[in-house]
Design a protein around this motif. Structure first.
Motif, PDB file in Angstrom:
ATOM      1  N   ASP A  25     -27.605 -17.631  27.542  1.00 16.21           N
ATOM      2  CA  ASP A  25     -27.366 -16.180  27.524  1.00 16.21           C
ATOM      3  C   ASP A  25     -28.202 -15.498  26.454  1.00 16.21           C
ATOM      4  O   ASP A  25     -28.669 -14.374  26.643  1.00 16.21           O
ATOM      5  CB  ASP A  25     -25.877 -15.891  27.304  1.00 16.21           C
ATOM      6  CG  ASP A  25     -25.036 -16.301  28.504  1.00 16.21           C
ATOM      7  OD1 ASP A  25     -25.594 -16.294  29.621  1.00 16.21           O
ATOM      8  OD2 ASP A  25     -23.856 -16.622  28.325  1.00 16.21           O
ATOM      9  N   ASP A  26     -28.377 -16.159  25.291  1.00 12.58           N
ATOM     10  CA  ASP A  26     -29.209 -15.591  24.228  1.00 12.58           C
ATOM     11  C   ASP A  26     -30.663 -15.445  24.690  1.00 12.58           C
ATOM     12  O   ASP A  26     -31.358 -14.487  24.344  1.00 12.58           O
ATOM     13  CB  ASP A  26     -29.168 -16.482  22.989  1.00 12.58           C
ATOM     14  CG  ASP A  26     -27.825 -16.432  22.277  1.00 12.58           C
ATOM     15  OD1 ASP A  26     -27.031 -15.510  22.600  1.00 12.58           O
ATOM     16  OD2 ASP A  26     -27.563 -17.299  21.426  1.00 12.58           O
ATOM     17  N   ALA A  29     -31.007 -12.286  26.714  1.00 19.28           N
ATOM     18  CA  ALA A  29     -30.256 -11.159  26.150  1.00 19.28           C
ATOM     19  C   ALA A  29     -30.893  -9.815  26.468  1.00 19.28           C
ATOM     20  O   ALA A  29     -30.200  -8.791  26.580  1.00 19.28           O
ATOM     21  CB  ALA A  29     -30.130 -11.334  24.632  1.00 19.28           C
ATOM     22  N   HIS A  33     -27.396  -7.385  32.229  1.00 17.09           N
ATOM     23  CA  HIS A  33     -26.422  -8.383  32.667  1.00 17.09           C
ATOM     24  C   HIS A  33     -26.244  -8.370  34.184  1.00 17.09           C
ATOM     25  O   HIS A  33     -26.069  -9.424  34.811  1.00 17.09           O
ATOM     26  CB  HIS A  33     -25.067  -8.137  31.983  1.00 17.09           C
ATOM     27  CG  HIS A  33     -24.085  -9.238  32.213  1.00 17.09           C
ATOM     28  ND1 HIS A  33     -24.268 -10.529  31.738  1.00 17.09           N
ATOM     29  CD2 HIS A  33     -22.907  -9.256  32.899  1.00 17.09           C
ATOM     30  CE1 HIS A  33     -23.255 -11.287  32.102  1.00 17.09           C
ATOM     31  NE2 HIS A  33     -22.415 -10.549  32.814  1.00 17.09           N
ATOM     32  N   GLU A  37     -26.412 -11.614  36.739  1.00 18.72           N
ATOM     33  CA  GLU A  37     -25.295 -11.952  37.628  1.00 18.72           C
ATOM     34  C   GLU A  37     -25.769 -12.099  39.071  1.00 18.72           C
ATOM     35  O   GLU A  37     -25.304 -12.968  39.804  1.00 18.72           O
ATOM     36  CB  GLU A  37     -24.212 -10.867  37.553  1.00 18.72           C
ATOM     37  CG  GLU A  37     -23.256 -11.042  36.392  1.00 18.72           C
ATOM     38  CD  GLU A  37     -22.107 -10.049  36.484  1.00 18.72           C
ATOM     39  OE1 GLU A  37     -22.350  -8.932  36.984  1.00 18.72           O
ATOM     40  OE2 GLU A  37     -20.998 -10.381  36.068  1.00 18.72           O
TER      41      GLU A  37
END
Length: 451
Positions: A25-26, A29, A33, A37
């Motif tokens: 996730d980092d 970043a 989002h 997804e």
């Protein structure tokens, strides 16, 4: 599957730590989002698992070998000899980068020199660059070039121009403010000479194609060139090179610039790409110095041995910068080399025979389709044949696909005055029984739709 498979799943955490991230996730970043997804990517799998999954997906595809295909309008099913693919997969060609350093690029430079020589002989003009992206971008570059040379900003094109090529041209023309003027067709589907004469004043160039978008050979093409030259415009000819064994080369009837699609030799359809654009000019210094792309030349090295170099690089940003004639950053070298290998294999006699077979197959397709539809234009067709139907073509097309036949390209949306018209194409690969099955299927579909 590709030749190399490197699974990174076992090493993912180690790789992330090495580049300073705690988790995946980092790493993403900065990516919204919602986008992450949407991908919903699964965890990594073994090579065998990936192979089986991809193979299952690929089995859902149908290729031109699995179903008769009559799609035209610029994308055609040609036969490519097996040795062409074998030769271009040699590492000397496949991994070659732009040959900025001739001392280590002699093989690729010679291959591109041969490509230029073969295309020059084919189109009848002596100066050929080592290819463009495709026919559409070559045509657009020719338009910009004609404006630079003549100091005018109007280009005349057939109104019956391939809509995709037209969009490319309009995109290129928007920045410099080049005016694109369409010349209508006459009742025979040919460029209207009288309308051309009315519009040609002040034109930088006049563009015409062999064959035109309707697949027809322009009967007055030499007169079109004379109209252009009498008005001080450049005469630009776009050509399908597979026809040049059976018609006169554009350079022989006065073309100043010739563009076209080289990938019809040596490359499969490939979902529409990659391709390679032909770009050739007559031996005129004003035109040569304004050519986009690059020219490969033959010279001698310090020891007197034959050597090949990039003679002209007028588009190169690293050399010309703001004065570069083009922003095209690739010459599609591998596709051009494939075309050169295929052309060298065919030779003059093979190119002639290829054109004759396509003409014969097109004539048979046209004759049979006239039994179930109306042919809006008479004349000699090459590859493409427009056919008008009494029922909506989308019904015909969908039901042909259900019968495992790929129909033609619907052009009614681009030229609504023609009605429910689609372009059906034949090449040297078209079989008589395919055409017979097509016509029988179309007849049945029309009968069903009219009940």
């Amino acid at each position: 599957m590709g030749k190399h498979y490197i699974p990174n799943a076992p090493h993912k955490d180690e790789m992330l730590r090495e580049i300073g991230f705690k988790n995946i996730d980092d790493l993403f970043a900065d990516t919204p989002h919602s986008m992450v997804e949407e991908f919903n990517l699964p965890d990594g799998k073994s090579e065998y698992e990936v192979f089986m999954e991809l193979n299952s997906t690929l089995e859902e595809n149908k290729t031109a070998l699995d179903m008769p295909i009559f799609l035209g309008a610029g994308t055609y099913f040609h036969y490519v000899p097996s040795h062409v693919k074998y030769l271009i997969e040699r590492s000397e060609f496949l991994t070659a980068y732009t040959p900025y350093q001739p001392e280590i690029s002699q093989g690729m430079l010679q291959a591109l020199f041969e490509y230029q020589s073969l295309i020059a002989e084919l189109v009848g003009l002596p100066i050929v660059n080592s290819s463009m992206y495709d026919w559409g971008t070559a045509m657009a570059e020719a338009a910009l070039m004609s404006a630079r040379v003549t100091k005018r900003n109007k280009l005349l094109v057939p109104r019956h121009l391939n809509p995709e090529k037209k969009r490319v041209l309009e995109t290129y023309a928007a920045g410099p403010g080049l005016e694109i003027v369409g010349v209508p067709w006459n009742e025979e589907g040919q460029l209207d000479l009288e309308k051309l004469r009315e519009k040609v004043k002040g034109a930088a160039g006049v563009y015409v194609e062999i064959p035109n978008f309707f697949g027809l050979l322009e009967k007055d093409i030499q007169e079109i060139g004379e109209v252009a030259h009498n008005a001080g415009a450049l005469f630009i000819v776009g050509v399908d090179p597979t026809i040049l064994g059976v018609v006169e080369a554009p350079g022989e009837f006065g073309a100043d610039i010739v563009v076209g699609e080289a990938s019809y030799f040596g490359s499969p359809m490939n979902f529409g790409g990659p391709r390679a654009g032909i770009f050739a000019v007559k031996n005129d210094r004003k035109l040569i110095r304004q050519m986009p792309g690059r020219i490969i030349g033959m010279t001698k090295d310090a020891d007197g041995n034959r050597a090949f170099v990039m003679t002209l690089q007028t588009r190169e940003q690293h050399i010309r910068r703001a004065k570069a004639t083009s922003n095209i950053c690739s010459n599609e070298a591998l596709v051009a080399v494939a075309a050169a290998i295929h052309l060298a294999t065919l030779g003059p006699g093979g190119v002639k025979e290829l054109g004759e077979i396509i003409l014969k197959n097109t004539a048979y397709l046209k004759k049979r389709l006239s039994e179930v539809g109306e042919i809006p234009f008479e004349g000699i067709n090459f590859k493409d044949t427009p056919v008008r139907f009494e029922v909506p073509y989308d019904i015909i097309h969908e039901r042909l696909l259900e019968r495992n036949i790929h129909g033609g390209y619907y052009i009614g949306k681009h030229f609504p005055e023609l009605g429910e018209v689609a372009l059906f194409a034949a090449t040297e690969t078209t079989r008589k029984e395919w055409v017979d099955d097509l016509v029988e299927a179309v007849g049945e579909i029309i009968d069903e739709a009219e009940l």
